[in-house]
Design a protein around this motif. Structure first.
Motif, mmCIF file in Angstrom:
data_model
loop_
_atom_site.group_PDB
_atom_site.id
_atom_site.type_symbol
_atom_site.label_atom_id
_atom_site.label_comp_id
_atom_site.label_asym_id
_atom_site.label_seq_id
_atom_site.Cartn_x
_atom_site.Cartn_y
_atom_site.Cartn_z
ATOM 1 N N GLN A 158 -7.930 12.021 -7.949
ATOM 2 C CA GLN A 158 -8.256 10.977 -6.872
ATOM 3 C C GLN A 158 -9.461 11.353 -5.969
ATOM 4 O O GLN A 158 -9.562 12.450 -5.275
ATOM 5 C CB GLN A 158 -7.058 10.478 -6.392
ATOM 6 N N LYS A 167 0.850 -1.463 0.090
ATOM 7 C CA LYS A 167 0.024 0.101 0.024
ATOM 8 C C LYS A 167 0.920 1.273 0.061
ATOM 9 O O LYS A 167 0.341 2.290 -0.662
ATOM 10 C CB LYS A 167 -0.909 -0.077 1.158
ATOM 11 N N GLU A 193 -10.967 8.831 -2.773
ATOM 12 C CA GLU A 193 -10.759 7.564 -2.028
ATOM 13 C C GLU A 193 -10.204 6.751 -2.898
ATOM 14 O O GLU A 193 -8.767 6.680 -3.542
ATOM 15 C CB GLU A 193 -12.048 7.315 -1.571
ATOM 16 N N LYS A 194 -10.730 5.606 -3.403
ATOM 17 C CA LYS A 194 -10.113 4.644 -4.471
ATOM 18 C C LYS A 194 -10.615 5.022 -5.774
ATOM 19 O O LYS A 194 -10.246 4.138 -6.771
ATOM 20 C CB LYS A 194 -10.799 3.049 -3.913
ATOM 21 N N ILE A 245 -11.174 2.076 -10.348
ATOM 22 C CA ILE A 245 -11.482 1.988 -8.932
ATOM 23 C C ILE A 245 -10.514 0.771 -8.267
ATOM 24 O O ILE A 245 -10.548 -0.284 -8.802
ATOM 25 C CB ILE A 245 -12.935 1.432 -8.715
ATOM 26 N N ASP A 246 -9.832 1.029 -7.234
ATOM 27 C CA ASP A 246 -8.663 0.185 -6.822
ATOM 28 C C ASP A 246 -7.571 0.047 -8.070
ATOM 29 O O ASP A 246 -7.259 0.840 -8.717
ATOM 30 C CB ASP A 246 -9.068 -0.985 -6.371
ATOM 31 N N SER A 247 -7.606 -1.080 -8.451
ATOM 32 C CA SER A 247 -6.746 -1.306 -9.837
ATOM 33 C C SER A 247 -7.574 -1.834 -10.950
ATOM 34 O O SER A 247 -7.009 -2.224 -11.970
ATOM 35 C CB SER A 247 -5.805 -2.359 -9.580
ATOM 36 N N THR A 248 -8.967 -1.901 -10.692
ATOM 37 C CA THR A 248 -9.720 -2.120 -11.803
ATOM 38 C C THR A 248 -10.318 -1.036 -12.768
ATOM 39 O O THR A 248 -10.771 0.249 -12.397
ATOM 40 C CB THR A 248 -11.124 -2.795 -11.031
#
Length: 122
Positions: free
Chosen positions: A29, A13, A31-32, A44-47
């Motif tokens: 950005q 992280k 949050e995610k 979103i995150d790594s998606t």
């Protein structure tokens, strides 16, 4: 050296936080939710999110000015070219699709009745 799973996760992280440079104006950005305006990609995150060009531009506009309300006319003038005739309802349809695609962050795109749309961070 043997590490605990928590230690490995914390280190990963930390590296990911350094990769996403918060001072880089090309990366927005919340949050995610990440938007790379240079590569024209949203995550979103790594998606990666399967956004259309117009959905990406609307999300970029709203996310780059959190809390600011944009009327349908303002969104139309900033996103669509003058050569194209687009109805106000087109904005509503694109916002609805965008909300579904960004999942839990869809509720952050708020309708201000009689005014327009904004991205709320609080």
């Amino acid at each position: 050296k043997p590490f605990s799973i928590r230690e490995v996760i914390a280190r990963v992280k930390a590296v990911l936080r350094r990769i996403v440079d918060k001072e880089d104006p090309a990366i927005l950005q919340f949050e995610k939710l990440y938007i790379d305006s240079v590569k024209k990609r949203a995550f979103i995150d790594s998606t990666e999110l399967p956004l259309t060009k117009k959905e990406f531009e609307i999300l970029s506009l709203l996310l780059s000015h959190p809390g600011q309300v944009f009327s349908r006319e303002e969104i139309l003038s900033k996103i669509w070219t003058d050569e194209v005739y687009v109805l106000d309802r087109t904005i509503d349809v694109n916002i609805t699709r965008l909300r579904k695609k960004i999942g839990e962050y869809g509720k952050r795109i708020v309708t201000r009745l009689g005014y327009g749309y904004c991205f709320e961070t609080a």
